[in-house]
Design an enzyme around this catalytic site. Structure first.
Site, PDB file in Angstrom:
ATOM      1  N   ARG A 141     -15.954   8.774   6.221  1.00 16.69           N
ATOM      2  CA  ARG A 141     -14.834   7.835   6.403  1.00 16.69           C
ATOM      3  C   ARG A 141     -15.055   7.130   7.723  1.00 16.69           C
ATOM      4  O   ARG A 141     -15.145   7.788   8.770  1.00 16.69           O
ATOM      5  CB  ARG A 141     -13.488   8.568   6.413  1.00 16.69           C
ATOM      6  CG  ARG A 141     -12.358   7.720   6.951  1.00 16.69           C
ATOM      7  CD  ARG A 141     -10.986   8.348   6.809  1.00 16.69           C
ATOM      8  NE  ARG A 141     -10.538   8.294   5.433  1.00 16.69           N
ATOM      9  CZ  ARG A 141      -9.262   8.405   5.062  1.00 16.69           C
ATOM     10  NH1 ARG A 141      -8.323   8.575   5.965  1.00 16.69           N
ATOM     11  NH2 ARG A 141      -8.922   8.358   3.793  1.00 16.69           N
ATOM     12  N   HIS A 185     -11.770   1.741  -0.717  1.00  9.70           N
ATOM     13  CA  HIS A 185     -11.246   3.122  -0.780  1.00  9.70           C
ATOM     14  C   HIS A 185     -11.413   3.591  -2.234  1.00  9.70           C
ATOM     15  O   HIS A 185     -10.435   3.815  -2.950  1.00  9.70           O
ATOM     16  CB  HIS A 185      -9.782   3.160  -0.332  1.00  9.70           C
ATOM     17  CG  HIS A 185      -9.294   4.528   0.046  1.00  9.70           C
ATOM     18  ND1 HIS A 185     -10.100   5.655  -0.004  1.00  9.70           N
ATOM     19  CD2 HIS A 185      -8.082   4.958   0.488  1.00  9.70           C
ATOM     20  CE1 HIS A 185      -9.395   6.700   0.392  1.00  9.70           C
ATOM     21  NE2 HIS A 185      -8.172   6.311   0.683  1.00  9.70           N
ATOM     22  N   GLN A 229      -9.706   6.819  -3.798  1.00  3.98           N
ATOM     23  CA  GLN A 229      -8.256   6.682  -3.975  1.00  3.98           C
ATOM     24  C   GLN A 229      -7.938   5.924  -5.274  1.00  3.98           C
ATOM     25  O   GLN A 229      -7.054   6.328  -6.036  1.00  3.98           O
ATOM     26  CB  GLN A 229      -7.647   5.939  -2.778  1.00  3.98           C
ATOM     27  CG  GLN A 229      -6.149   5.775  -2.883  1.00  3.98           C
ATOM     28  CD  GLN A 229      -5.413   7.099  -2.759  1.00  3.98           C
ATOM     29  OE1 GLN A 229      -5.585   7.806  -1.793  1.00  3.98           O
ATOM     30  NE2 GLN A 229      -4.577   7.425  -3.745  1.00  3.98           N
ATOM     31  N   ASP A 273       0.820  -0.391  -0.144  1.00  2.00           N
ATOM     32  CA  ASP A 273       0.180   0.365   0.941  1.00  2.00           C
ATOM     33  C   ASP A 273       0.792  -0.136   2.248  1.00  2.00           C
ATOM     34  O   ASP A 273       1.505  -1.153   2.259  1.00  2.00           O
ATOM     35  CB  ASP A 273      -1.342   0.089   0.890  1.00  2.00           C
ATOM     36  CG  ASP A 273      -2.167   0.947   1.833  1.00  2.00           C
ATOM     37  OD1 ASP A 273      -1.616   1.903   2.415  1.00  2.00           O
ATOM     38  OD2 ASP A 273      -3.371   0.665   1.993  1.00  2.00           O
ATOM     39  N   CYS A 300      -0.828   5.163  -1.888  1.00  2.00           N
ATOM     40  CA  CYS A 300      -1.889   6.108  -1.512  1.00  2.00           C
ATOM     41  C   CYS A 300      -1.435   7.072  -0.418  1.00  2.00           C
ATOM     42  O   CYS A 300      -2.021   8.137  -0.256  1.00  2.00           O
ATOM     43  CB  CYS A 300      -3.142   5.360  -1.088  1.00  2.00           C
ATOM     44  SG  CYS A 300      -2.938   4.325   0.367  1.00  2.00           S
ATOM     45  N   ARG A 317      -6.342  13.256  -6.030  1.00  2.00           N
ATOM     46  CA  ARG A 317      -7.506  13.097  -5.151  1.00  2.00           C
ATOM     47  C   ARG A 317      -8.419  14.321  -5.297  1.00  2.00           C
ATOM     48  O   ARG A 317      -9.645  14.207  -5.346  1.00  2.00           O
ATOM     49  CB  ARG A 317      -7.066  12.944  -3.680  1.00  2.00           C
ATOM     50  CG  ARG A 317      -6.305  11.666  -3.360  1.00  2.00           C
ATOM     51  CD  ARG A 317      -7.189  10.437  -3.480  1.00  2.00           C
ATOM     52  NE  ARG A 317      -8.350  10.522  -2.615  1.00  2.00           N
ATOM     53  CZ  ARG A 317      -8.367  10.222  -1.313  1.00  2.00           C
ATOM     54  NH1 ARG A 317      -7.271   9.796  -0.718  1.00  2.00           N
ATOM     55  NH2 ARG A 317      -9.479  10.313  -0.597  1.00  2.00           N
TER      56      ARG A 317
END
Ligand code: CP
Ligand code: NVA
Length: 306
Positions: A102, A129, A132, A219, A259, A287
């Site tokens: 990440r 991402h 996700q 988000d 998320c 996830r």
């Protein structure tokens, strides 16, 4: 010819491969899958940004599949003192069996993966991402039967999440409607690619995006690395809150996804994220299941296509 696959963007995978990962994740979640394909293996996890869900789901998932995982922070690695990314990738490749990373610039992950001899999994960059969105689509499949024929609305920033939704729409063919304020559109190359292969609408009107949608997804307005723009963004995103008025425009039985982490009263009303349409806790749990499927396929020899 490389003998392994990386998971850097959804665009890198064909529809049957993505569907295979959803099927494997569902088998793992249901308990039908009991193998430990990563027994004796090691996953290195590099986090240059904060994380709750990604760290815990990869660490727990690796353990459940039989692997040991290493949490590595650039603050402690020589990477933080200027050791080249490619050298770090080469060294980890000699000792580990997979790497989750990440970080900020997506180019760094591409460079890392080019130098590594083992699978590299993108745990979020400024541009993507993918894990996700795979978890989000698994949640859509569970809640609504399938993503096929669904209208998915993205409300807010044209960020890493929006870009990965574009990749998914192009590969899987569902309808994607994005409402983003001017100046906060998704990556133009990913938008163009998705428009070529999928049904994509970009609008400034959140209600137009939400109209008849089966899934509404939003988000934070200021992603990691943009925290100092919070005040400017709050102004730019005025009217982009996902609230009951917006949800009233969606299809019957629609669901809400986020998320996380979320800011109640900012991008989403508490009544929506804590209300009956919200699937955010299933989404967070998923996830774990989808990343186990990804690790089993990339690092553990499970076939990608069911
Ligand atoms: N959704 C997500 O990636 O959460 P974390 O930042 O907590 O990993
Ligand atoms: N877009 C957000 C997602 C966090 C999981 C960020 O990049 O900070």
């Amino acid at each position: 010819m490389r003998s392994h696959r990386d998971f850097l963007t959804i665009h890198d995978f064909a529809k049957p491969e993505l569907d295979g990962l959803f099927a494997l994740a569902a088998a793992m979640k249901s308990g039908r899958y009991t193998k430990r394909p990563l027994a004796g293996k090691t996953l290195a996890m590099i986090f240059s940004k904060s994380s709750t869900r990604t760290r815990v789901s990869f660490e727990v998932g690796a353990w459940q599949l039989g692997a040991y995982s290493l949490f590595l922070s650039p603050r402690d690695l020589q990477l933080g003192r200027g050791e080249p990314i490619a050298d770090t990738a080469r060294v980890l490749s000699r000792m580990c069996d997979g790497i989750m990373i990440r970080t900020f610039a997506h180019d760094e992950v591409d460079e890392f993966a080019r130098a590594a001899d083992i699978p590299v999994i993108n745990g979020l960059t400024d541009a993507h991402h993918p894990c996700q969105i795979m978890a989000d689509l698994l949640t859509v499949n569970e809640s609504l039967g399938s993503y096929e024929g669904k209208r998915i609305a993205w409300i807010g920033d044209g960020n890493n999440m929006a870009n990965s939704w574009l990749d998914a729409a192009a590969r899987l063919g569902f309808e994607l409607r994005l409402a983003c304020p001017e100046g906060y559109d998704p990556d133009p190359r990913m938008l163009a690619r998705a428009r070529e292969h999928g049904q994509v609408l970009l609008t400034r009107d959140p209600l137009e995006a939400a109209d008849g949608a089966h899934v509404v997804n939003t988000d934070v307005w200021a992603s990691m690395g943009h925290e100092e723009e919070q005040k400017v963004r709050e102004l730019a995103f005025t009217g982009y809150i996902v609230d009951d008025r917006l949800m009233a425009r969606t299809a019957k039985g629609s669901i809400f996804l986020h998320c996380l982490p979320a800011h109640r009263g900012e991008e989403v009303a508490a009544s929506v994220i804590d209300g009956p349409r919200s699937r955010v806790w299933d989404e967070a749990e998923n996830r774990l299941h989808i990343q186990k499927a990804i690790m089993a396929a990339l690092m553990g020899g499970e076939p990608l296509v069911a």
